[in-house]
Write a protein that holds these residues in place. Structure first.
Motif, PDB file in Angstrom:
ATOM      1  N   UNK A  85       0.841  -1.196   0.000  1.00  0.00           N
ATOM      2  CA  UNK A  85       0.000   0.000   0.000  1.00  0.00           C
ATOM      3  C   UNK A  85       0.878   1.248   0.000  1.00  0.00           C
ATOM      4  N   UNK A  86       0.524   2.225  -0.846  1.00  0.00           N
ATOM      5  CA  UNK A  86       1.181   3.528  -0.880  1.00  0.00           C
ATOM      6  C   UNK A  86       0.084   4.577  -0.760  1.00  0.00           C
ATOM      7  N   UNK A  87       0.133   5.333   0.310  1.00  0.00           N
ATOM      8  CA  UNK A  87      -0.905   6.321   0.578  1.00  0.00           C
ATOM      9  C   UNK A  87      -0.288   7.715   0.648  1.00  0.00           C
ATOM     10  N   UNK A  88      -0.702   8.588  -0.261  1.00  0.00           N
ATOM     11  CA  UNK A  88      -0.209   9.959  -0.240  1.00  0.00           C
ATOM     12  C   UNK A  88      -0.838  10.692   0.942  1.00  0.00           C
ATOM     13  N   UNK A  89      -0.013  11.421   1.671  1.00  0.00           N
ATOM     14  CA  UNK A  89      -0.475  12.160   2.831  1.00  0.00           C
ATOM     15  C   UNK A  89      -0.871  13.584   2.441  1.00  0.00           C
ATOM     16  N   UNK A  90      -1.736  14.172   3.215  1.00  0.00           N
ATOM     17  CA  UNK A  90      -2.135  15.550   2.980  1.00  0.00           C
ATOM     18  C   UNK A  90      -0.926  16.465   3.141  1.00  0.00           C
ATOM     19  N   UNK A  91      -0.859  17.504   2.365  1.00  0.00           N
ATOM     20  CA  UNK A  91       0.257  18.445   2.421  1.00  0.00           C
ATOM     21  C   UNK A  91       0.301  19.138   3.773  1.00  0.00           C
ATOM     22  N   UNK A  92       1.516  19.289   4.293  1.00  0.00           N
ATOM     23  CA  UNK A  92       1.700  20.062   5.510  1.00  0.00           C
ATOM     24  C   UNK A  92       2.621  21.252   5.250  1.00  0.00           C
ATOM     25  N   UNK A  93       2.557  21.741   4.022  1.00  0.00           N
ATOM     26  CA  UNK A  93       3.400  22.857   3.582  1.00  0.00           C
ATOM     27  C   UNK A  93       3.023  24.139   4.320  1.00  0.00           C
ATOM     28  N   UNK A  94       4.027  24.814   4.842  1.00  0.00           N
ATOM     29  CA  UNK A  94       3.772  26.068   5.545  1.00  0.00           C
ATOM     30  C   UNK A  94       3.884  27.274   4.613  1.00  0.00           C
ATOM     31  N   UNK A  95       4.445  27.060   3.416  1.00  0.00           N
ATOM     32  CA  UNK A  95       4.563  28.137   2.435  1.00  0.00           C
ATOM     33  C   UNK A  95       5.829  28.960   2.557  1.00  0.00           C
TER      34      UNK A  95
END
Length: 77
Positions: A63-73
């Protein structure tokens, strides 16, 4: 992109997995989640590319699950 990966078989050589990913993405980082043993990877590739690289290296993912972005910008990325 960040991914959570569950391999089809047990992988004890995290350094070998990291090396395989870094051949396709020199900035790749992988570690193991101490809670559930899954791998966490930060790479600049799609889920399909990640699956292909891992499979070719002898670590086929279940299984490969993309995680939600945690980008701060902050880096404009």
């Amino acid at each position: 992109m960040e991914f959570r990966i569950r391999l089809a078989t047990e992988a004890s050589d995290l350094a070998a997995i990291n090396d395989a990913l870094q051949q396709s993405d020199p900035a790749a980082i992988v570690d193991r989640d101490p809670v559930d043993g899954s791998l966490r990877a930060t790479v600049w590739m799609s889920a399909d590319e990640l699956r292909q690289v891992l499979t070719q290296a002898g670590y086929p993912p279940r299984e490969v699950e993309q995680q939600a972005s945690n980008c701060c910008g902050e880096c404009s990325g």
